[in-house]
Design a protein around this motif. Sequence first.
Motif, PDB file in Angstrom:
ATOM      1  N   SER A  57       0.844  -1.187   0.000  1.00  0.00           N
ATOM      2  CA  SER A  57       0.000   0.000   0.000  1.00  0.00           C
ATOM      3  C   SER A  57       0.884   1.243   0.000  1.00  0.00           C
ATOM      4  N   THR A  58       0.311   2.351  -0.382  1.00  0.00           N
ATOM      5  CA  THR A  58       1.043   3.619  -0.383  1.00  0.00           C
ATOM      6  C   THR A  58       1.515   3.966   1.022  1.00  0.00           C
ATOM      7  N   ASP A  59       0.666   3.720   2.018  1.00  0.00           N
ATOM      8  CA  ASP A  59       1.032   4.022   3.404  1.00  0.00           C
ATOM      9  C   ASP A  59       2.246   3.218   3.839  1.00  0.00           C
ATOM     10  N   THR A  61       4.600   1.786   1.905  1.00  0.00           N
ATOM     11  CA  THR A  61       5.789   2.242   1.181  1.00  0.00           C
ATOM     12  C   THR A  61       6.308   3.543   1.759  1.00  0.00           C
ATOM     13  N   SER A  62       5.403   4.443   2.105  1.00  0.00           N
ATOM     14  CA  SER A  62       5.787   5.741   2.664  1.00  0.00           C
ATOM     15  C   SER A  62       6.514   5.584   3.986  1.00  0.00           C
ATOM     16  N   VAL A  63       6.050   4.648   4.827  1.00  0.00           N
ATOM     17  CA  VAL A  63       6.706   4.416   6.117  1.00  0.00           C
ATOM     18  C   VAL A  63       8.137   3.960   5.913  1.00  0.00           C
ATOM     19  N   GLU A  65      10.068   4.354   3.216  1.00  0.00           N
ATOM     20  CA  GLU A  65      10.864   5.400   2.561  1.00  0.00           C
ATOM     21  C   GLU A  65      11.239   6.528   3.511  1.00  0.00           C
ATOM     22  N   ASN A  66      10.476   6.719   4.584  1.00  0.00           N
ATOM     23  CA  ASN A  66      10.724   7.823   5.503  1.00  0.00           C
ATOM     24  C   ASN A  66      11.390   7.391   6.812  1.00  0.00           C
TER      25      ASN A  66
END
Length: 246
Positions: A57-59, A61-63, A65-66
């Motif tokens: 999910s985008t969420d 992947t964002s976690v 990547e950050n």
Amino acid sequence: MKLTIDIGNTCIKLVAFDGDTPIESCHAEHDEPYKIVEFCSRHDFTKGIWSTVKKLSTDFTSVIENLPFPTMQLVSGKTPVPVSIGYEPPTSLGSDRLAAIVGAWTQQPFHDILVIDVGTCITFDMISSKGIYMGGNISPGPKMRFRALNTFTSALPMVERKGLSPRLGTTTETAIRSGVINGIRLEIEGYIKEFRSKYPHLLVYLTGGIHIDLHNSEKMCIFADEYLVPKGLNGILQYNEASFAK
């Protein structure tokens, strides 16, 4: 400290490594990306590696990547690894299967090794003593087999994996459970016997989330390692150490 993230079909496994030693692990569901942040808050990670067998999910992947430290993704056929891949195309090889092979090879280099992973699917992967991944096979795991018997028949019930599984079932429930569990055991023992006939000094690694009891005659030179995939990811991260210095 290094972080490995193994995103499988059923769940996600996070492992903290101090050098080559796993010191803590944590499981998360696919809708729990916050657990990665919680896990990282308990350790002073300097780098990490992750792999996935499914679209994130985008969420999620964002976690990743950050995260406050550099991470790399294991991509079969693209990420440099310490073994040769004999699979076509290399990019189609599951990253979890590749990591398991590397995990076994880094612990027992210059041996013929059969890696058996029992989870959602059962995978059988072979690496030669020359460090060449020779290929492997994929078979349905226990849950798939139980579900298939229930889905594709009109009378057979859905049976849980845990419970009595005698050599011969005396009820429909035990007949199904015994057929599935003993069938998997015989399948695994058959693979081991066949490969040992060609590779007499074969080593076998068993991993995955599901334990299968093998007969005593098949236990020689078998290593059970629940951290095999994380160890492989950690080894691949170390192999690519120079990329973090750029």
